[in-house]
Design a protein around this motif. Structure first.
Motif, mmCIF file in Angstrom:
data_model
loop_
_atom_site.group_PDB
_atom_site.id
_atom_site.type_symbol
_atom_site.label_atom_id
_atom_site.label_comp_id
_atom_site.label_asym_id
_atom_site.label_seq_id
_atom_site.Cartn_x
_atom_site.Cartn_y
_atom_site.Cartn_z
ATOM 1 N N ILE A 73 7.178 -18.824 2.539
ATOM 2 C CA ILE A 73 7.978 -17.869 1.776
ATOM 3 C C ILE A 73 7.455 -16.477 2.104
ATOM 4 O O ILE A 73 6.312 -16.147 1.785
ATOM 5 N N TRP A 74 8.296 -15.686 2.740
ATOM 6 C CA TRP A 74 7.900 -14.349 3.163
ATOM 7 C C TRP A 74 8.327 -13.332 2.099
ATOM 8 O O TRP A 74 9.508 -13.021 1.969
ATOM 9 N N ILE A 75 7.366 -12.820 1.349
ATOM 10 C CA ILE A 75 7.641 -11.768 0.370
ATOM 11 C C ILE A 75 7.643 -10.434 1.119
ATOM 12 O O ILE A 75 6.707 -10.160 1.880
ATOM 13 N N PRO A 76 8.656 -9.587 0.931
ATOM 14 C CA PRO A 76 8.799 -8.407 1.806
ATOM 15 C C PRO A 76 7.624 -7.440 1.798
ATOM 16 O O PRO A 76 7.082 -7.109 2.859
ATOM 17 N N GLN A 77 7.196 -6.955 0.611
ATOM 18 C CA GLN A 77 6.158 -5.922 0.542
ATOM 19 C C GLN A 77 5.213 -6.171 -0.626
ATOM 20 O O GLN A 77 5.571 -6.831 -1.598
ATOM 21 N N PRO A 78 4.003 -5.576 -0.577
ATOM 22 C CA PRO A 78 3.051 -5.711 -1.684
ATOM 23 C C PRO A 78 3.336 -4.670 -2.765
ATOM 24 O O PRO A 78 4.199 -3.803 -2.605
ATOM 25 N N LEU A 79 2.581 -4.741 -3.856
ATOM 26 C CA LEU A 79 2.620 -3.677 -4.852
ATOM 27 C C LEU A 79 2.133 -2.373 -4.224
ATOM 28 O O LEU A 79 1.249 -2.368 -3.360
ATOM 29 N N LEU A 80 2.679 -1.275 -4.684
ATOM 30 C CA LEU A 80 2.371 0.008 -4.069
ATOM 31 C C LEU A 80 0.899 0.388 -4.214
ATOM 32 O O LEU A 80 0.279 0.873 -3.256
ATOM 33 N N GLU A 81 0.297 0.161 -5.394
ATOM 34 C CA GLU A 81 -1.118 0.525 -5.597
ATOM 35 C C GLU A 81 -2.058 -0.302 -4.728
ATOM 36 O O GLU A 81 -3.181 0.111 -4.470
ATOM 37 N N ASP A 82 -1.587 -1.476 -4.301
ATOM 38 C CA ASP A 82 -2.406 -2.355 -3.470
ATOM 39 C C ASP A 82 -2.113 -2.169 -1.990
ATOM 40 O O ASP A 82 -2.734 -2.788 -1.141
ATOM 41 N N ASP A 83 -1.176 -1.291 -1.663
ATOM 42 C CA ASP A 83 -0.827 -1.048 -0.270
ATOM 43 C C ASP A 83 -1.900 -0.182 0.384
ATOM 44 O O ASP A 83 -2.864 0.238 -0.262
ATOM 45 N N ASP A 84 -1.739 0.109 1.651
ATOM 46 C CA ASP A 84 -2.757 0.821 2.426
ATOM 47 C C ASP A 84 -2.869 2.281 1.989
ATOM 48 O O ASP A 84 -1.963 3.078 2.212
ATOM 49 N N PHE A 85 -3.998 2.642 1.354
ATOM 50 C CA PHE A 85 -4.168 4.011 0.852
ATOM 51 C C PHE A 85 -4.163 5.049 1.964
ATOM 52 O O PHE A 85 -3.947 6.242 1.719
ATOM 53 N N ARG A 86 -4.375 4.612 3.204
ATOM 54 C CA ARG A 86 -4.419 5.567 4.317
ATOM 55 C C ARG A 86 -3.043 6.153 4.637
ATOM 56 O O ARG A 86 -2.929 7.115 5.404
ATOM 57 N N MET A 87 -2.009 5.598 4.012
ATOM 58 C CA MET A 87 -0.677 6.150 4.210
ATOM 59 C C MET A 87 -0.494 7.467 3.458
ATOM 60 O O MET A 87 0.515 8.153 3.618
ATOM 61 N N GLY A 88 -1.471 7.827 2.609
ATOM 62 C CA GLY A 88 -1.398 9.090 1.882
ATOM 63 C C GLY A 88 -1.105 8.877 0.414
ATOM 64 O O GLY A 88 -1.002 7.745 -0.065
ATOM 65 N N PRO A 89 -0.979 9.951 -0.346
ATOM 66 C CA PRO A 89 -0.783 9.857 -1.793
ATOM 67 C C PRO A 89 0.460 9.038 -2.166
ATOM 68 O O PRO A 89 1.485 9.098 -1.487
ATOM 69 N N LEU A 90 0.349 8.302 -3.269
ATOM 70 C CA LEU A 90 1.474 7.528 -3.777
ATOM 71 C C LEU A 90 2.505 8.447 -4.418
ATOM 72 O O LEU A 90 3.709 8.192 -4.358
ATOM 73 N N GLU A 91 2.009 9.510 -5.049
ATOM 74 C CA GLU A 91 2.892 10.504 -5.648
ATOM 75 C C GLU A 91 2.068 11.747 -5.990
ATOM 76 O O GLU A 91 0.832 11.725 -5.934
ATOM 77 N N TYR A 92 2.750 12.823 -6.333
ATOM 78 C CA TYR A 92 2.108 14.050 -6.804
ATOM 79 C C TYR A 92 2.547 14.299 -8.243
ATOM 80 O O TYR A 92 3.719 14.120 -8.587
ATOM 81 N N ARG A 93 1.597 14.701 -9.077
ATOM 82 C CA ARG A 93 1.901 15.073 -10.453
ATOM 83 C C ARG A 93 1.386 16.489 -10.670
ATOM 84 O O ARG A 93 0.178 16.725 -10.593
ATOM 85 N N ASP A 94 2.306 17.414 -10.890
ATOM 86 C CA ASP A 94 1.949 18.835 -11.029
ATOM 87 C C ASP A 94 1.135 19.316 -9.836
ATOM 88 O O ASP A 94 0.166 20.073 -9.988
#
Length: 396
Positions: free
Chosen positions: A199-220
């Motif tokens: 069973i191929w699940i498409p993607q992981p949870l965002l917080e568990d994804d590769d942090f080297r891709m950069g910030p998950l989001e910006y707040r202020d």
């Protein structure tokens, strides 16, 4: 030879559990991951009914592990402390993967290792972690080893024990084995683990994804970075028996609160779509139970943290934004629980003074585990220190 063996489900009887003591340097200031580890050990000693092995391969770690556990009231007399050199400390991922047959036979599967896609497999660090897995297996009396050039980690493989495996497609294909097709990987996984379906699940949870891709989001204007690069299935969905899957769930209100929540909901619902259409080897659908996701807990990363360089270097190399004061979002998750004979060890987060909603989430997650495992004791462990270092209970 492999056609006689199968990979058991984690919910089946177990005899031994490996852990790897984490060097003191690998934690965030103000957090003590050894306390989380001691809680896990105590729960396994009381309810697990297994032999515990703690690898202390790094210099000076053996005595530190023994003294730290003793300080926290752990009886270390029956723990088997071993010293296999291993640069990795979340042994779920590079440790021994054991297949069994119906006559008590055991065989070790040893896939390739790339330190979560950050190093080439022939790097000495990677080779040493792969050697450590074999040494651990041999220490259990397993001498038959099947090797593979495919890169894969234990935290991204879930088995129902009856011919079905789950994993994250984005992780296994794009992040770990970019030179292979999904079809090639599926053929190799079926060969190695003697399964009929994947069973191929498409993607992981965002917080568990590769942090080297950069910030998950910006707040202020402040960057919020993930604390993991694992991108594993054991943060998202798990087999709790041969016919039932637990899957994380983000509510509509949670998705509306942040970009992270919205993206996680999209990823989880894509996983639900796959799971709702999946069947076991007999063509029967799986029951799907939903697990809440925790309220995000973040941490301000500064140069005073031992882990500062771990995050700064890769992010800068990838062209991501990084600055003193970057917030790390812990890789928290209620699906990263450990099943072991009479116990299920879950993750909890609430501390005195925290938002009461966090406590409510902890209690809801515990209720799901108790519903899924009515004949086992559910122990919720304070895992935040481990999550801050990119892993969790199941990983350790």
């Amino acid at each position: 030879m492999l056609e006689n063996y199968r990979h058991p489900g984690e919910f089946e009887p177990q005899s031994d559990v490996f852990m790897e003591w984490i060097p003191d340097a690998y934690q965030m200031k103000g957090y003590d991951n050894s306390r989380s580890c001691a809680e896990i050990v105590k729960a396994l000693q009381e309810f697990g009914g297994v032999t515990l092995h703690i690898n202390c391969g790094a210099e000076g770690v053996l005595e530190r592990a023994k003294s730290s556990l003793a300080e926290k009231g752990v009886d270390t007399a029956d723990i088997r402390f071993v010293q296999f050199a291993d640069p990795n400390f979340y042994v779920r991922d590079n440790g021994p993967t054991v297949m069994v047959d119906d006559r008590g036979g055991r065989i070790l599967i040893n896939p390739n290792w790339s330190y979560y896609g950050t190093l080439p497999p022939d790097d000495p660090y990677c080779v040493q972690s792969r050697i450590a897995a074999v040494q651990m297996g041999v220490s259990l009396g397993i001498f038959d080893v099947v090797n593979s050039d495919v890169v894969s980690e234990g935290g991204d493989r879930e088995f129902n024990g009856q011919g079905v495996m789950m994993c994250i497609e984005d992780t296994e294909v794009r992040k770990r084995n970019p030179g292979l097709t999904k079809e090639q990987l599926e053929a190799e996984f079926k060969r190695l683990y003697n399964v009929e379906k994947i069973i191929w699940i498409p993607q992981p949870l965002l917080e568990d994804d590769d942090f080297r891709m950069g910030p998950l989001e910006y707040r202020d204007g402040v960057p919020y970075l993930g604390s993991s690069f694992a991108a594993h299935i054991d943060e998202l969905c798990r087999f709790v028996d041969a016919n039932t899957v637990v899957l994380a769930e983000v509510t509509d209100d949670e998705a509306a609160e942040s970009a992270i929540g919205a993206e996680n909901k999209r990823r989880i619902e894509a996983a639900y779509d796959v799971l709702s259409k999946a069947t076991d080897v007999h063509g029967n659908p799986f029951a799907i139970k939903r697990m809440p996701v925790p309220i995000s807990i973040d941490y301000v990363l500064t140069e005073d943290d031992e882990n500062y360089g771990l995050y700064e270097g890769p992010v800068m190399e990838m062209g991501g934004a990084f600055a003193d004061g970057t917030h790390l979002i812990a890789s928290t998750g209620y699906c990263n629980f450990l099943i072991c004979n009479g116990v299920v060890i879950g993750q909890r987060y609430w501390h005195e003074g925290m938002d009461p909603a966090i406590k409510g989430k902890d209690e809801a997650a515990q209720a799901v585990l108790e519903e899924c495992f009515p004949d086992r004791t559910v122990v919720m462990v304070d895992s935040l220190a481990l999550n801050m270092t990119g892993g969790g209970v199941h990983c350790w």
